[in-house]
Design a protein around this motif. Structure first.
Motif, PDB file in Angstrom:
ATOM      1  N   LEU A 110       0.830  -1.206   0.000  1.00  0.00           N
ATOM      2  CA  LEU A 110       0.000   0.000   0.000  1.00  0.00           C
ATOM      3  C   LEU A 110       0.866   1.258   0.000  1.00  0.00           C
ATOM      4  N   SER A 111       1.921   1.277   0.824  1.00  0.00           N
ATOM      5  CA  SER A 111       2.781   2.465   0.903  1.00  0.00           C
ATOM      6  C   SER A 111       3.488   2.717  -0.420  1.00  0.00           C
ATOM      7  N   VAL A 112       3.996   1.660  -1.056  1.00  0.00           N
ATOM      8  CA  VAL A 112       4.680   1.836  -2.346  1.00  0.00           C
ATOM      9  C   VAL A 112       3.699   2.357  -3.384  1.00  0.00           C
ATOM     10  N   PHE A 113       2.472   1.847  -3.363  1.00  0.00           N
ATOM     11  CA  PHE A 113       1.451   2.337  -4.284  1.00  0.00           C
ATOM     12  C   PHE A 113       1.228   3.838  -4.116  1.00  0.00           C
ATOM     13  N   GLY A 114       1.290   4.317  -2.873  1.00  0.00           N
ATOM     14  CA  GLY A 114       1.034   5.724  -2.601  1.00  0.00           C
ATOM     15  C   GLY A 114       2.258   6.608  -2.704  1.00  0.00           C
ATOM     16  N   LEU A 115       3.445   6.014  -2.792  1.00  0.00           N
ATOM     17  CA  LEU A 115       4.678   6.794  -2.870  1.00  0.00           C
ATOM     18  C   LEU A 115       5.189   6.953  -4.302  1.00  0.00           C
ATOM     19  N   VAL A 116       4.933   5.944  -5.128  1.00  0.00           N
ATOM     20  CA  VAL A 116       5.449   5.937  -6.499  1.00  0.00           C
ATOM     21  C   VAL A 116       4.281   6.072  -7.467  1.00  0.00           C
ATOM     22  N   ALA A 117       4.382   7.001  -8.390  1.00  0.00           N
ATOM     23  CA  ALA A 117       3.316   7.195  -9.371  1.00  0.00           C
ATOM     24  C   ALA A 117       3.055   5.902 -10.129  1.00  0.00           C
ATOM     25  N   HIS A 118       1.776   5.640 -10.417  1.00  0.00           N
ATOM     26  CA  HIS A 118       1.385   4.374 -11.025  1.00  0.00           C
ATOM     27  C   HIS A 118       2.138   4.103 -12.323  1.00  0.00           C
ATOM     28  N   GLU A 119       2.291   5.098 -13.169  1.00  0.00           N
ATOM     29  CA  GLU A 119       2.976   4.914 -14.451  1.00  0.00           C
ATOM     30  C   GLU A 119       4.430   4.491 -14.247  1.00  0.00           C
ATOM     31  N   LYS A 120       5.074   5.052 -13.241  1.00  0.00           N
ATOM     32  CA  LYS A 120       6.466   4.706 -12.954  1.00  0.00           C
ATOM     33  C   LYS A 120       6.568   3.340 -12.277  1.00  0.00           C
ATOM     34  N   LEU A 121       5.599   3.036 -11.403  1.00  0.00           N
ATOM     35  CA  LEU A 121       5.635   1.781 -10.661  1.00  0.00           C
ATOM     36  C   LEU A 121       5.486   0.576 -11.586  1.00  0.00           C
ATOM     37  N   VAL A 122       4.646   0.709 -12.601  1.00  0.00           N
ATOM     38  CA  VAL A 122       4.424  -0.396 -13.536  1.00  0.00           C
ATOM     39  C   VAL A 122       5.731  -0.819 -14.206  1.00  0.00           C
ATOM     40  N   ALA A 123       6.598   0.153 -14.481  1.00  0.00           N
ATOM     41  CA  ALA A 123       7.857  -0.135 -15.177  1.00  0.00           C
ATOM     42  C   ALA A 123       9.044  -0.287 -14.225  1.00  0.00           C
ATOM     43  N   SER A 124       8.802  -0.181 -12.925  1.00  0.00           N
ATOM     44  CA  SER A 124       9.893  -0.185 -11.956  1.00  0.00           C
ATOM     45  C   SER A 124      10.509  -1.578 -11.790  1.00  0.00           C
ATOM     46  N   GLU A 125      11.838  -1.619 -11.702  1.00  0.00           N
ATOM     47  CA  GLU A 125      12.544  -2.868 -11.408  1.00  0.00           C
ATOM     48  C   GLU A 125      12.966  -2.935  -9.946  1.00  0.00           C
ATOM     49  N   ALA A 126      12.773  -1.850  -9.221  1.00  0.00           N
ATOM     50  CA  ALA A 126      13.119  -1.807  -7.798  1.00  0.00           C
ATOM     51  C   ALA A 126      12.136  -0.886  -7.087  1.00  0.00           C
ATOM     52  N   PRO A 127      10.889  -1.324  -6.892  1.00  0.00           N
ATOM     53  CA  PRO A 127       9.860  -0.442  -6.349  1.00  0.00           C
ATOM     54  C   PRO A 127      10.164   0.097  -4.948  1.00  0.00           C
ATOM     55  N   PHE A 128      10.801  -0.700  -4.094  1.00  0.00           N
ATOM     56  CA  PHE A 128      11.112  -0.204  -2.757  1.00  0.00           C
ATOM     57  C   PHE A 128      12.221   0.845  -2.809  1.00  0.00           C
ATOM     58  N   THR A 129      13.132   0.707  -3.745  1.00  0.00           N
ATOM     59  CA  THR A 129      14.150   1.733  -3.943  1.00  0.00           C
ATOM     60  C   THR A 129      13.493   3.045  -4.355  1.00  0.00           C
ATOM     61  N   ASP A 130      12.566   2.975  -5.309  1.00  0.00           N
ATOM     62  CA  ASP A 130      11.862   4.180  -5.745  1.00  0.00           C
ATOM     63  C   ASP A 130      11.058   4.778  -4.598  1.00  0.00           C
ATOM     64  N   ALA A 131      10.497   3.935  -3.733  1.00  0.00           N
ATOM     65  CA  ALA A 131       9.701   4.434  -2.610  1.00  0.00           C
ATOM     66  C   ALA A 131      10.581   5.177  -1.610  1.00  0.00           C
ATOM     67  N   VAL A 132      11.743   4.606  -1.281  1.00  0.00           N
ATOM     68  CA  VAL A 132      12.653   5.262  -0.342  1.00  0.00           C
ATOM     69  C   VAL A 132      13.156   6.579  -0.920  1.00  0.00           C
ATOM     70  N   ASN A 133      13.464   6.582  -2.205  1.00  0.00           N
ATOM     71  CA  ASN A 133      13.916   7.819  -2.840  1.00  0.00           C
ATOM     72  C   ASN A 133      12.829   8.881  -2.818  1.00  0.00           C
ATOM     73  N   ALA A 134      11.574   8.463  -2.974  1.00  0.00           N
ATOM     74  CA  ALA A 134      10.462   9.412  -2.927  1.00  0.00           C
ATOM     75  C   ALA A 134      10.271   9.972  -1.526  1.00  0.00           C
ATOM     76  N   MET A 135      10.584   9.175  -0.511  1.00  0.00           N
ATOM     77  CA  MET A 135      10.426   9.628   0.868  1.00  0.00           C
ATOM     78  C   MET A 135      11.505  10.622   1.283  1.00  0.00           C
ATOM     79  N   PHE A 136      12.758  10.339   0.905  1.00  0.00           N
ATOM     80  CA  PHE A 136      13.877  11.119   1.438  1.00  0.00           C
ATOM     81  C   PHE A 136      14.707  11.807   0.362  1.00  0.00           C
ATOM     82  N   GLY A 137      14.425  11.527  -0.913  1.00  0.00           N
ATOM     83  CA  GLY A 137      15.235  12.098  -1.969  1.00  0.00           C
ATOM     84  C   GLY A 137      16.563  11.364  -2.098  1.00  0.00           C
TER      85      GLY A 137
END
Length: 457
Positions: free
Chosen positions: A260-287
């Protein structure tokens, strides 16, 4: 085939292994970590991206699957209270339906465990390459890294159950720290605009639900972990059930909140193509871009912990079957609380499969066998839940009030239905190939049964 009476309805666990300082039986915390660590391997780090194409309806599918997994965990808890022995599904199937059913449960579970260990070790190499890029420069360095991921947990197992428990506790704590960071901390950065559509495909709601569930179905494999190792758990009649329920519930919370958190942290279009969704989520949280290293470390630790637990489980089922003469007697040998032959043989088989994967390429037998395990993993579940239904309907259930009997029956039926859904989600090819692989064990059973008959004569 032996009768049900060959295995008593209530058994006691072996005495405490107090004389050997390397052998120590697990308490409730370690048993719970074993369940959680085996359920949550490395797949969670890719899971949000895998189900994102279906939309947020995949969260509904996850919730339904969670209910089924908890029902299965409750059934295993009741079965472990009745039969607090090492072997789990093997013990329950044999007690209800005789030697042949018990052998099928043991054979299928054993195949599942060592093939899955090989797949998990190969998958871990991708994360190791993030931390140590030189590993990915040649296939043999990747192969050696995968073998190291298998044999280091095996050495921890061979050192004794005391060290298995210590490794499992440390790995569980370390890997859950970053997962909980995203699962809980991510809720404070949650942006509903990132969720995307409820249904991202043109399928009907039922079709989208089933399609996303097919990907998520095997997220909860491992709920039986404490039951399989019941002989190494202190007061198993009490603690195995608790550890199974607590471990499954804990894994469910991490799965659901993390996705649920990853869904709300990473834009859907980017998440669909993501190879490391938790990495993208952490980057979205802290830059920044340090999330990749953090997630890679967590993934390696997660997989090492899962391999540590699954290595023990891969030896426990043949150990229990060997004690009854259904597996070669060599598997019965135990040192420091660990079936040493089982650990060495299963790790060697997984290593051979790993080497084949890197020498033959990414296609071939390795992928076929991994696909087969998606079916063989469900056979012990079906036999265990059927055993519980048998115990209840045949009057072998504990003498309890009618309300509890009805509740146990309803849970058993629900867990059986959940297991059937797992089989259906495997796909036609996996079921077809899995049946062939499963029945290949019939020849092994014939040899062992004949040997037992000669010994008895």
């Amino acid at each position: 085939m032996t009768s049900t009476a060959a295995l008593p309805a209530e058994t006691t666990a072996p005495p405490e292994q107090g004389r050997d300082p390397h052998a120590r039986r697990f308490g409730l915390p370690i048993a719970t970590c074993l369940v959680m660590g085996n359920i949550i391997g490395g797949g969670i780090f890719l899971l949000p991206a895998s189900v994102a194409p279906f939309g947020t309806i995949s969260l509904v599918a996850f919730a339904v699957l969670t209910l089924g997994a908890i029902a299965l965990a409750l059934v295993f808890g009741r079965l472990a209270h009745r039969h607090p022995q090492t072997g789990g599904p093997y013990v329950y199937a044999r007690a209800a339906f005789g030697d042949f059913a018990g052998f099928l449960a043991a054979w299928s579970y054993w195949i599942t465990s060592w093939v899955s260990n090989a797949a998990l070790a190969v998958a871990s190499v991708g994360y190791l390459c993030v931390l140590f890029p030189a590993i990915g420069e040649h296939k043999w360095s990747m192969c050696l890294a995968a073998l190291a991921m298998q044999w280091l947990p095996a050495l921890a197992n061979l050192a004794g159950t005391r060290y298995v428990g210590a490794v499992q506790l440390v790995a569980t704590v370390l890997k859950f720290a970053p997962l909980l960071l995203v699962a809980v901390g991510g809720l404070f950065f949650f942006d509903p605009a990132n969720l995307g559509p409820f249904q991202a495909t043109g399928q009907s709601p039922a079709g989208a639900l089933s399609a996303s569930a097919a990907i998520l179905l095997f997220s909860y494999l491992g709920v039986e972990s404490a039951a399989v190792s019941a002989g190494e758990v202190r007061d198993p009649a009490r603690n195995v059930g608790r550890a199974t329920i607590l471990g499954t519930a804990g894994a469910a919370v991490v799965y659901l909140l993390g996705t649920l958190s990853v869904f709300g942290l990473v834009a859907h279009e980017k998440l669909v193509a993501s190879e490391a969704p938790f990495t993208d989520a952490v980057n979205a949280m802290f830059g920044g871009t340090w999330g990749g290293t953090l997630v890679a470390c967590a993934a390696v630790i997660s997989m090492a912990g899962a391999l540590n637990g699954w290595t023990l489980l891969s030896a426990q089922t043949p150990y229990a079957a060997a004690k009854d003469g259904l597996f070669p007697r060599a598997f019965e040998k135990k040192q420091r609380g660990v079936p040493v032959v089982g650990v060495v043989v299963t790790t060697s088989l997984a290593s051979a499969l790993t080497v084949y994967n890197y020498t033959a390429g990414s296609e071939g037998v390795f992928e076929i066998l991994v696909l087969v395990t998606t079916f063989t993993a469900t056979v012990p579940y079906l036999l265990s839940t059927a055993a519980q239904i048998y115990f209840l309907l045949s009057g072998q259930g504990e003498r309890v009030q009618r309300g509890r009997l009805v509740r146990d029956g309803a849970l058993a039926v629900l867990a059986f239905g959940f297991s059937m859904w797992l089989v259906a989600g495997s796909g036609y090819a996996a079921v077809y190939q899995g049946v062939l692989f499963l029945f290949g064990g019939v020849a092994v059973y014939a040899v062992m049964a004949a040997r037992r008959q000669r010994s008895a004569g």
